[in-house]
Design an enzyme around this catalytic site. Structure first.
Site, mmCIF file in Angstrom:
data_model
loop_
_atom_site.group_PDB
_atom_site.id
_atom_site.type_symbol
_atom_site.label_atom_id
_atom_site.label_comp_id
_atom_site.label_asym_id
_atom_site.label_seq_id
_atom_site.Cartn_x
_atom_site.Cartn_y
_atom_site.Cartn_z
ATOM 1 N N ASN A 60 0.949 -1.157 0.187
ATOM 2 C CA ASN A 60 -0.103 0.307 0.100
ATOM 3 C C ASN A 60 0.568 1.454 0.113
ATOM 4 O OD1 ASN A 60 0.588 -1.504 2.605
ATOM 5 N ND2 ASN A 60 -0.922 0.285 3.759
ATOM 6 N N GLU A 113 -2.929 -4.524 -2.983
ATOM 7 C CA GLU A 113 -3.549 -5.700 -4.081
ATOM 8 C C GLU A 113 -3.406 -4.720 -5.556
ATOM 9 O OE1 GLU A 113 -5.418 -4.598 -0.951
ATOM 10 O OE2 GLU A 113 -6.219 -6.437 -0.401
HETATM 11 N N1 THU Z 1 -5.131 -1.492 2.328
HETATM 12 C C1 THU Z 1 -4.869 -2.349 1.475
HETATM 13 O O1 THU Z 1 -3.504 -1.859 1.714
HETATM 14 N N2 THU Z 1 -5.120 -3.713 1.261
HETATM 15 C C2 THU Z 1 -6.541 -3.855 1.916
HETATM 16 O O2 THU Z 1 -7.168 -5.086 1.424
HETATM 17 C C3 THU Z 1 -7.644 -2.944 2.716
HETATM 18 C C4 THU Z 1 -6.282 -1.789 3.073
HETATM 19 C C5 THU Z 1 -4.637 -0.849 2.369
HETATM 20 C C6 THU Z 1 -5.291 1.064 2.230
HETATM 21 C C7 THU Z 1 -4.353 2.198 3.494
HETATM 22 O O3 THU Z 1 -3.254 2.513 2.939
HETATM 23 C C8 THU Z 1 -4.377 0.828 4.755
HETATM 24 O O4 THU Z 1 -4.333 -0.189 4.005
HETATM 25 C C9 THU Z 1 -5.217 1.374 6.026
HETATM 26 O O5 THU Z 1 -6.526 1.271 5.453
#
Ligand code: THU
Length: 157
Positions: A61, A74
């Site tokens: 992320n 993802e």
């Molecule tokens: N996030 C992801 O990378 N994947 C997920 O399936 C859920 C949430 C990230 C987005 C944000 O940077 C952090 O997790 C908190 O929501």
């Protein structure tokens, strides 16, 4: 008429119960998770994609001060895969997470927007993409991204 939606998934309690390639994929996601930019949520997510030829790529992320501009692990991984290897068949995606860099015990499942993107990737792929969601005490493997998004949006051309 009433209709029911069901799907079958696998649950493991240890990484050692996974086939070797899937275990490597989870390690690849964990490594990516360590490089996440989660300056605002402090919630690190890693994603790794396994191609059918056995190669792997990963993403994590990427947050931003303008919150909605950030992107989930993802989609970072899947968009990278499609940008660089648009014709390469995909077998699976593994997802891992940590809170303040401490690995989470329970798995994280893809958010709604990621499900929509993964679904279209699966349609492009022409065959199911397994989704392996890793937590230190529970691992869930879903047989396809379509299972995660019933009655999904499609664009009629
Ligand atoms: N996030 C992801 O990378 N994947 C997920 O399936 C859920 C949430 C990230 C987005 C944000 O940077 C952090 O997790 C908190 O929501």
């Amino acid at each position: 008429m009433e209709k029911t939606y069901t799907f079958t998934y696998k649950e493991y309690s240890s990484l050692d119960d996974l086939p070797e390639t899937d275990k490597k994929l989870v390690y690849c996601a964990l490594e990516a998770q360590g490089k996440a930019y989660a300056a605002y949520s402090n919630f690190q997510v890693g994603a790794a994609i396994l191609f059918e030829d056995g190669t792997m790529i990963s993403g994590n992320n990427q947050e931003n001060a303008a919150y909605p501009s950030g992107l989930c692990a993802e989609r970072t991984a899947m968009f990278y895969a499609q940008a660089n290897y648009p014709d390469k068949a995909i077998a699976a995606i593994a997802i891992t997470s940590a809170t303040a860099k401490v690995p989470n015990r329970k798995p994280v499942f893809p958010c709604g927007s990621c499900r929509q993107v993964l679904l279209e990737s699966e349609q492009r792929n022409g065959k199911p993409i397994r989704v392996i969601c890793y937590g230190a005490s529970q691992i869930v493997e879903v047989p396809s991204t379509a299972s995660l998004l019933p009655l999904h949006f499609i664009f009629e051309k």
